[in-house]
Scaffold this active site. Sequence first.
Site, PDB file in Angstrom:
ATOM      1  N   ASP A   1      58.443 -66.175 -72.401  1.00 58.10           N
ATOM      2  CA  ASP A   1      59.750 -66.858 -71.794  1.00 58.10           C
ATOM      3  C   ASP A   1      60.789 -65.826 -71.996  1.00 58.10           C
ATOM      4  OD1 ASP A   1      60.559 -69.522 -70.675  1.00 58.10           O
ATOM      5  OD2 ASP A   1      62.462 -68.979 -71.890  1.00 58.10           O
ATOM      6  N   GLN A   2      61.880 -65.934 -70.993  1.00 63.20           N
ATOM      7  CA  GLN A   2      62.861 -64.941 -70.961  1.00 63.20           C
ATOM      8  C   GLN A   2      64.223 -65.898 -70.727  1.00 63.20           C
ATOM      9  OE1 GLN A   2      64.171 -62.027 -67.916  1.00 63.20           O
ATOM     10  NE2 GLN A   2      63.625 -60.537 -69.496  1.00 63.20           N
TER      11      GLN A   2
END
Length: 203
Positions: free
Chosen positions: A80-81
């Site tokens: 995830d970013q």
Amino acid sequence: MLTPQNPSPAAARALILGSTSRYRRELLERLHLPFQSIGPDVDETPLPQESPRDLALRLALAKARDVAQRFPEAIVIGSDQVADLHGQPLGKPLQHDKAVQQLRRMSGQTVIFHTAVAVVCRASGFEQVDIAQINTRFRPLQDEEIERYLRLEQPYDCAGSAKSEGLGISLLAAIDNDDPTALIGLPLIRTCQMLRQAGLSLP
């Protein structure tokens, strides 16, 4: 379609990317490992007072765990970013007007991209999570530059409304990080380290 398998040595385990992101899929293909992409079922809503860094870590692990629960014999990657502007998370704009607003706010500012990766295998009990922090400094942007960039690249599915691997690099004054692919969406150096520790051979 993958189906749960009988217990097998790590070298023979299926590898699953717990994501439907084409950017992460293209990055993982660089490792020349057979894998399949399966979308996790995870609520990505930030928790109250949750920092962007903690949000990225929690979601990466939640995504890997969700897919690993369905395929316990597989080695699963979750990632995830979250873009971080002065402690506030910036999500994917999804539409033009929101992308314009994001880039106006980011103009002349340092934006931190927190890219977390988790590797989970329920059968072996393996679970690790790590995070790369990328400091990006945007140069001052004029409205006509923002409009021209967005019309050309349409990065509406990218946190922070810019693709550093494409024309978005022209919006930046500097990038500082220790895992070059992290800004695109998957920190491959960290991913390789975890996959080796999970029992896969690389290269």
